[in-house]
Write an enzyme that holds these catalytic residues in place. Structure first.
Site, short mmCIF file in Angstrom:
data_model
loop_
_atom_site.label_atom_id
_atom_site.label_comp_id
_atom_site.label_asym_id
_atom_site.label_seq_id
_atom_site.Cartn_x
_atom_site.Cartn_y
_atom_site.Cartn_z
N CYS B 86 0.84 -1.19 0.00
CA CYS B 86 0.00 0.00 0.00
C CYS B 86 0.88 1.25 0.00
O CYS B 86 1.55 1.51 -0.98
CB CYS B 86 -0.98 -0.05 1.19
SG CYS B 86 -2.39 1.04 0.98
N HIS B 193 -3.49 -5.73 1.01
CA HIS B 193 -2.83 -5.90 2.30
C HIS B 193 -2.75 -7.37 2.70
O HIS B 193 -3.66 -7.86 3.38
CB HIS B 193 -3.60 -5.16 3.39
CG HIS B 193 -3.44 -3.67 3.35
ND1 HIS B 193 -2.48 -3.00 4.05
CD2 HIS B 193 -4.15 -2.72 2.69
CE1 HIS B 193 -2.58 -1.70 3.83
NE2 HIS B 193 -3.60 -1.50 3.01
N GLU B 195 -1.05 -8.64 4.99
CA GLU B 195 -0.96 -8.78 6.46
C GLU B 195 -2.34 -8.76 7.11
O GLU B 195 -2.49 -9.12 8.26
CB GLU B 195 -0.05 -7.68 7.03
CG GLU B 195 -0.69 -6.31 7.26
CD GLU B 195 -0.82 -5.47 5.99
OE1 GLU B 195 -0.67 -6.02 4.88
OE2 GLU B 195 -1.11 -4.26 6.11
#
Lengths: 737, 220
Positions: B86, B193, B195
């Site tokens: 990002c 993302h 994560e």
């Protein structure tokens, strides 16, 4: 400095002659302009709660799990494991109407500061938004601006926006509501309070520089609007979420050092309220040196410095000799920091500027002895109950359901919440759009369930019942995800309290809320009052907004609305009288706003809720929907859409009338999806406990069938629910500005 | 596997990336401050999401000139691994470590939602553990619209350097590009993302194979 105290000067400071007489009595002399400005903001409705104070005392504010109730920056409740949840809701209505992006953004900034000021890391934001008629001028502009502002601020600071509400009614055409709630988590032994202590301790200013923005914002928030007031734009503050993010990190790091005695954000009324509040709570005095305040522009007067509402600023009291630790951390984060004063034992606020004393005021009377009004109330109109015969409209329940799902209030708010980063932090285990949001307590098995609730049309019909209902619905929403409701924050949005009919609404709503809070062991721990929500004499619907917080002990045992499966049985818990007074059905389908709202039986509410909570704890419930707007049919449709499975509901029981059965809004009800092998024991438990629970259908297929009516496909319901908002936003705006 | 995550002023996914890496690698991750001039000895550096320097000037532009970036450049020149997510992806393009640029979403609005992606190259150090078929990983950005000139795009396509493509393009990115690799396959920048997709309670575990791929490429 001699000052001619004219009526015009007092009017500009929104002080009455009687209040001015109090000022003369307190000072024993005439105030100068700086002092008059200070009284003006400290005694504004926004800061002093002068119209609501005597009534707010009616709220229950204690419980064994309440660590800190109203009066501090935010409420604090114990969530075990040495942790506390810190939360509050606040309004930013007037600024958002004038300049929607910055108004909403700075609303988020302010409520974040209220929470991290207490030593808590903010972990969730929610927004309760009330807009006017979608066809009203500027409404799309207001909605898109407010949503972008909330997102622009919350996304940047990295606090997930996980829930809220958005409804529409023409009563908000000239006065929208933007109520923002923030929740944080702190160590129980590291909660910070705003009490200036330790004579000689330095008062340190950190954060953004002070400019001329927002002067008299608190006073603006305490006055009615007129159409001409959009020219007040210069009094709306501009937010800088990047600085806020640095402030959060710097303040939390500072608090770790132990070098801080007290800390307070500069919110409404800026340096004035932060310094007075810290001194008042600490029973001390403060000497301020305005020449040390970091300024954004040259030539600012003491009056402007004291009343500026520049954003992203904090005032703290450091332990003497440890200022350098504060400065080092501020340097690391690139923030301005300056010693701007000292704590004294005089009980006075002495303010110097350019070598002169520009204000010398006793702290306690300015802060604590603000006027308190017991404003007159008019008798409330008694709502006329709806006569059942009056609603025997020719009814096609499937068509009515689709129309309700595509109504502005019930339509999916995906257009809004997808503009918010609801996942940052990686703890949002129940995302927006599925009832109460659930956010994990980072690094533990626990989670917080969060909701905002209020049904303004009920409050308009009967403020007392409406107040009760707002609290009960919040409680019910938390129960429905498997949480134990702990406490609420509130935001009381009303019209001009100097008008007895409006004051009557405020008092009745507070009393209704208080009764529900007591009955449900659901105390008020923080809140905010927003009055004068009127434009050109037209008041908003009374909107006592509630923000509820509940605790889930084990995140793996929560119940999600999207977890129901084909084969599950549908069980309706609670009484069904088919109550259509003040219902969404009546308004959206029949175009009528009348009748009394559904009564709230608090004992029954509690009994039904506790039954559902026990069944959830025993694992007998796969999904749970509390029934509210649009009743059983809408509740079932939302459950089916969330879980991606159809279902069928039994026809109305003999005693029920069709409209009321499908769309009535009786309170204290839940719709449960129960695995078939758990159905028998669940119904037996209900019977044994005297709880009314009936099997009303089952899940399966890809359509919802209401009694004997033709099935409605999931796809048709999805389109109805998802379609309205984006279509409205994408309409060519025509003549609209 | 020795990994570090950099925090810039305004980073807000740094903790999330550390948590995900530690869970997937089974080892502590070092945190590095933007004003540092040296990296600790690590195999992998993560540049997290967020709003470094408030997205002022251009997203990632100021962070790309932070003191730590010289050390990160040397790390990349040595063949060290770099993962920019990002805002981290934006920083990598601003630093010239990846080609192209990320501009405002075509819809002009911030968008946060789980998205289906195709793993376009399953042979890289970042993607080898992915199987066939789409994966679901969330996005959350205002400026994720990937642009690159025609020649650059042809090179990315020809060299298999498009790691992920959107199946439902949320931002107008050219060729549905969600993530790109550098020429050596040691640097990945992506808008989604991963994560946020390593815990089933958050709705998807499709980020895990990315970290598993790195673990396999770099070794325990």
């Amino acid at each position: 400095m001699t000052l001619a105290i004219t009526d015009e000067l007092l009017a500009r400071h929104k002080l009455s002659r009687a209040e001015y007489a109090d000022i003369l009595r307190i000072l024993g002399r005439e105030p100068n302009l700086v002092e008059l400005g200070i009284f003006s903001v400290m005694w504004s409705e926004h800061c002093s709660y002068k119209s609501s104070k005597i009534h707010l005392k009616k709220f229950p504010t204690t419980a064994p799990w309440v660590v800190c109730g109203p009066g501090e920056n935010a409420g604090v409740v114990d969530i075990g494991d040495g942790l506390v949840a810190v939360f509050k809701m606040e309004s930013h209505n007037h600024p958002s109407f004038i300049e929607p992006y910055q108004g909403a953004a700075t609303g988020v900034g302010g409520i974040l500061r209220d929470v991290f000021t207490m030593g808590a890391r903010p972990v969730a934001l929610l927004d309760a938004l009330r807009f006017g008629d979608p066809k009203a001028p500027r409404m799309r502009h207001l909605v898109s601006g407010v949503v972008a502002g909330i997102g622009g601020y919350g996304n940047c600071v990295g606090v997930p926006t996980v829930g809220g509400e958005c409804t529409f009614h023409p009563a908000y055409d000239g006065n929208i509501l933007v109520n923002v709630m923030c929740v944080g988590i702190a160590r129980a032994d590291r909660v910070f309070y705003a009490r200036a202590a330790g004579v000689g301790n330095p008062v340190v200013y950190i954060g953004a520089k002070t400019g001329r923005d927002g002067i008299h914002g608190a006073t603006m928030a305490s006055a009615e609007f007129s159409e001409a007031d959009t020219s007040l734009r210069p009094t709306v503050q501009v937010g800088d979420p990047f600085t806020e993010k640095l402030l959060i990190e710097a303040c939390l790091e500072l608090m770790e050092t132990g070098a801080i005695v007290a800390i307070q954000d500069m919110g409404a009324a800026g340096l004035t309220s932060s310094s007075f509040e810290m001194a008042a709570r600490g029973g001390t005095g403060i000497e301020l040196d305005l020449d040390a305040v970091p300024l954004r522009e040259a030539g600012m007067t003491a009056y402007e410095i004291m009343l500026s509402e520049s954003q992203e600023r904090m005032l703290l009291v450091a332990a003497a000799g440890r200022e350098e630790e504060a400065f080092r951390i501020c340097r690391k984060w690139g923030l301005d920091a300056a010693v701007v004063g000292r704590v004294t034992d005089t009980g006075r606020m002495v303010i110097r500027h350019k070598g002169e004393i520009v204000a010398d005021l006793p702290v306690a009377p300015v802060s604590g002895a603000s006027p308190v009004y017991d404003r007159p109330v008019a008798p409330l109109p008694r709502p006329v109950p709806l006569v059942a015969e009056a609603i025997r409209a020719p009814l096609d329940p499937p068509q009515a359901l689709l129309r309700l799902l595509s109504s502005p209030d019930l339509s999916s708010k995906r257009w809004i919440f997808e503009q918010y980063d609801w996942l940052v932090g990686c703890d949002t285990v129940v995302p927006p759009g599925l009832g109460a949001a659930v956010v994990r307590v980072h690094g533990t098995k626990k989670a917080l369930a969060l909701t905002t609730d209020c049904t303004p049309r009920y409050c308009a019909a009967d403020p007392r019942v409406g107040g009760m209902q707002a609290v009960a619905e919040a409680w019910r929403n938390l129960v429905a995800v498997g949480a134990r409701p702990l406490a609420i924050t509130d935001c009381l949005n009303f019209g001009n309290p100097e008008r007895p009919p409006i004051m009557a609404q405020l008092v009745a709503a507070i009393e209704g809320m208080a009764e529900a809070c007591r009955a449900l062991d659901f105390p008020v721990v923080s809140g905010n009052v927003s009055l004068y929500n009127e434009t050109d004499g037209r008041a908003i619907l009374p909107t006592p907004q509630v923000g509820g917080l509940g605790l889930i002990e084990d995140v793996d045992r929560l119940v999600r609305l999207d977890a129901a499966r084909a084969g599950d049985r549908l069980v309706l818990v609670g009484e069904c009288t088919g109550w259509l007074g003040a219902s969404l059905f009546l308004r959206e389908i029949l175009g009528r706003e009348e009748g009394a709202p559904p009564p709230v039986d608090l004992a029954l509410e509690r009994r039904n809720g506790e039954f559902v909570a026990r069944q959830i704890a025993r694992g007998a419930v796969r999904a749970c929907q509390d029934l509210s707007d649009g009743g059983l049919a809408v509740g079932a449709a939302e459950l089916c859409l969330a879980s991606g499975v159809g279902g069928s509901l039994a026809p109305p029981f003999a005693s029920s009338e069709a409209c009321g059965w499908w769309f009535g809004e009786d309170q204290g009800r839940y719709l449960l999806a129960v695995p078939p092998d758990r159905l028998g024991e669940l119904l037996a438990a209900a019977a044994a406990e005297g709880v009314l629970a009936r099997e009303v259908g089952s899940l399966g297929g890809d359509a919802l069938t209401l009694g004997g009516h033709p099935p409605i496909s999931l796809e048709a319901m999805r389109q109805a629910r998802e379609g309205w908002f984006a279509a409205w936003m994408n309409e060519t705006s025509g003549a609209e500005g | 596997m020795r990994a570090a995550v950099v925090t810039f002023p305004g980073s807000n996914c740094d903790r999330d990336l550390v948590v995900a890496m530690e869970a997937c690698f089974g080892k502590p991750v070092v945190r590095v401050w933007h004003a540092d001039h040296e990296l600790p000895p690590v195999d992998l550096v993560g540049l997290p999401g967020g709003f470094s320097w408030g997205d002022y000037l251009r997203c990632g532009a100021i962070a790309a000139r932070a003191p730590i970036m010289a050390a990160i450049r040397r790390h990349a020149e040595r063949g060290g691994y770099l993962l920019g997510i990002c805002n981290g992806f934006q920083i990598l393009t601003e630093a010239g470590l990846l080609p192209g640029a990320l501009v405002r979403n075509a819809g002009l609005r911030f968008v946060c939602r789980p998205l289906r992606l195709a793993v376009a190259n399953r042979n890289s150090a970042f993607t080898s553990a992915y199987g066939e078929g789409p994966v679901t990983i969330p996005v959350a950005h205002h400026d994720g619209n990937y642009v690159i000139d025609r020649e650059g795009l042809a090179r990315l396509e020809g060299e298999g350097r498009i790691a992920f493509r959107y199946l439902d393009n949320p931002n107008g990115s050219v060729a549905d590009i969600a993530g790109v690799l550098d020429a050596r396959g040691r640097i990945l920048g992506m808008m989604p993302h991963p994560e946020r997709a390593v815990d089933p309670r958050l709705g998807s575990e499709d980020g895990k194979p990315l970290f598993a791929s790195l673990l396999a490429a770099i070794g325990g």
